[in-house]
Structure formats: structure tokens, C-alpha cells
Enzyme design. Sequence first.
Site, mmCIF file in Angstrom:
data_model
loop_
_atom_site.group_PDB
_atom_site.id
_atom_site.type_symbol
_atom_site.label_atom_id
_atom_site.label_comp_id
_atom_site.label_asym_id
_atom_site.label_seq_id
_atom_site.Cartn_x
_atom_site.Cartn_y
_atom_site.Cartn_z
ATOM 1 N N TYR A 12 0.824 -1.212 0.000
ATOM 2 C CA TYR A 12 0.000 0.000 0.000
ATOM 3 C C TYR A 12 0.855 1.258 0.000
ATOM 4 C CZ TYR A 12 1.398 0.470 4.834
ATOM 5 O OH TYR A 12 2.164 0.608 5.952
ATOM 6 N N PHE A 37 2.017 9.911 3.239
ATOM 7 C CA PHE A 37 2.287 9.841 4.677
ATOM 8 C C PHE A 37 2.779 8.469 5.095
ATOM 9 C CE2 PHE A 37 -2.319 9.328 4.063
ATOM 10 C CZ PHE A 37 -2.525 8.066 4.588
ATOM 11 N N ASP A 38 2.657 7.453 4.203
ATOM 12 C CA ASP A 38 3.202 6.143 4.529
ATOM 13 C C ASP A 38 3.122 5.223 3.322
ATOM 14 O OD1 ASP A 38 4.468 4.370 6.231
ATOM 15 O OD2 ASP A 38 2.609 3.405 6.793
ATOM 16 N N ILE A 56 -8.298 0.859 9.879
ATOM 17 C CA ILE A 56 -9.361 1.850 9.804
ATOM 18 C C ILE A 56 -10.547 1.284 9.023
ATOM 19 C CG2 ILE A 56 -7.854 3.859 10.069
ATOM 20 C CD1 ILE A 56 -7.853 4.185 7.050
ATOM 21 N N TYR A 115 -9.470 8.607 10.273
ATOM 22 C CA TYR A 115 -9.132 8.941 11.657
ATOM 23 C C TYR A 115 -10.002 10.034 12.251
ATOM 24 C CZ TYR A 115 -5.097 6.188 10.394
ATOM 25 O OH TYR A 115 -4.304 5.167 9.963
ATOM 26 N N PHE A 170 -5.645 5.669 -0.628
ATOM 27 C CA PHE A 170 -4.712 4.548 -0.550
ATOM 28 C C PHE A 170 -4.685 3.779 -1.860
ATOM 29 C CE2 PHE A 170 -5.419 5.105 4.005
ATOM 30 C CZ PHE A 170 -4.160 4.855 4.538
#
Length: 327
Positions: free
Chosen positions: A219, A229-230, A253, A279, A296
Site C-alpha cells: 500500500y 504519509f506512509d 481503519i 481517523y 490509498f
Amino acid sequence: MKGTILTLAVLTMAGSAGFAQKKAAAKKTPVKKNMTADGFTILPSGLEYKFIEDQPSKVASKIGDQMEMHFKSTVGDSTLFDSREMMKDKPVLFNLQKPNFNADVNEGLLLLTAGDKAVFRTPLDSMVKGGNQIFPWMTKYDKMVYRVDVVSVKTQEQVTKERDSLQNAQIAADDKILQDYFASKNIKPLKTASGLYYVITKTGTGENAKSGQQVTVNYTGMTTNGNKFDSNVDSAFRHVQPFSFQLGRGNVIKGWDEGVALMNKGAKATLFIPSRYAYGPQSPTPAIPANSVLIFDVEVTDITGEASAAPAHDHGHDHGSHDGHQH
């Protein structure tokens, strides 16, 4: 050990989140009052209180109400908790509950209403008899002192109405962000009944992943302004390895639990996740601002195990780390 007593002090206060509204009711029932030499009223339970400011109110607090307040708990000259310091002068919220032991501060909180300021004293002997622990340096002859400033008191109905209003406003804001993004990128995604958007960019083989199965994915996550962010495929994030989780168990999530269930082994998709399925107002990292819509790119590399229904208490979780899953 000190952390334990601090937690105790906070939880004792937290359980009393609705002290404001019983003041009016209490005043309607005359009670014989005993007084200390320094002007504190002693209730039959042993709780001592003194009003610093007593604002008039026709509404009595009741159990279940939500109180917004500043509070400080001390024993002697030692401060156990100071919400102004801990919360940078922002008030904290508590839900009112019934007292758990004699002289429990929860009883006193029910005497307060919006604008009131008061001091309560609980004998530590009463706390010990109620099953609570105290520090070794304390004695049963000491008293826990609570200084409370009430900002507001709201009923459960008011809290629910305000929460629903904020949620509806955020849903509308998220959808506008998504529609603007889709228009700017010429994307025509599919939409689930819940409001999750997605695009299947590669079809895999076999059946879609089901709740209870172990799913392995690659991912990359980003915000709508394109900031990553990741990722577990980008070495810049220093964890280039497949990520596995059990689907439908609240370990990721909500947007992942729903979106990955739309994919089979080998499939690739882009998930466009409204903030309520990510979130929400809780920012897990500065890279993800509060109430962020997240995007994502996900590839399902493997699906193993048997499908099984999730326990009832596992539904509805919206936790996870900034990379879309819990560690």
C-alpha cells in the site's frame, strides 16, 4: 506507582462528568449541614465542599450529563493532576455518574452548574475503604482536594444533537473535497452504500477477501494534496515488507476493512476514504491533519484462512496507525 494514582485521580474525576445540575435539586431538599472550622460543608457521606462562585441556575445536573470543566487534584502540597496545565488551558469533558464510595467527588460534582467554582475534599480513608490505592507517602488522614471550575453542562440529548450536526457537516465537507478531487483528476470512481469511493485498477483471481481471513497487502497512503504519509513499497518510509491483517476485525481503519473486502488476490485498487472512515478528528501524525480524506493505493498479494463472522464488539472500530493499520 505514581502513574497509578494519577490515573485514579483522573478516573475519579472522569466518572463525575455532570456535577453541575444537581445543585438546584439539592437546594430544594434541606439537609442538616455540619461545617468545618475553615468553612467547608460536610455532607452525610463525609464529602466536604465549599463554593467559590455559585451561579444561579434553574437546571439541576443529573447522571449522564456531560460537563466541561477545569479541575485540579492535590494532596497536601503535591499536585496529582492539573487540567489547565495538561490540556494547555483547555477544558476537559466528563460524563456524570453516581458516586462509587462514601465521599466520592462524583457526589459533589452533581451540586454544580455552569459557571460554578468549588473545592471538594475527600478523606483518603474513604477512598481506601472504597477499594482505591494511595501513594506510600500518603496517609489515611490526608485528604484529596479537588478544585473545579465548570464551563458548561449539557444533557445527553444536547450532546447527541451537536455530535450529529458536526458529523453531518463533516460528511458534506468530505464529499465536496472528494468531488473536487475527482473532477480535477478526471476520475470516475464507484461508490459503496456507506460512502466509500474506490477504483479497481487491476482485477485479481478468486473470491473477494472475507471477514476473518488474513489478507496481505502492499500500500501507499496519501492526502488529497498528494502528500504521501506512509508506504510499504517506498523505501523512504523504512518498512518495505508486506503487511498482513485479519479483515473485518477493526485492526485497521474502517475504510480499509470495507475497501479491501472489495478485492481478491492479485487485485489492485485505489480507495478514497472519507475522514469518518479514516481517523476523523483524531490526528495520528502531523502528516495527517484532523478530519483528512485519505487516498490509498492497495494491492492484495495474498488471502489465507477461513472466513468467519466478526464478534459483535469488533464492529465499528475506527482505530489504526498513520499507515492505515494498527501496530
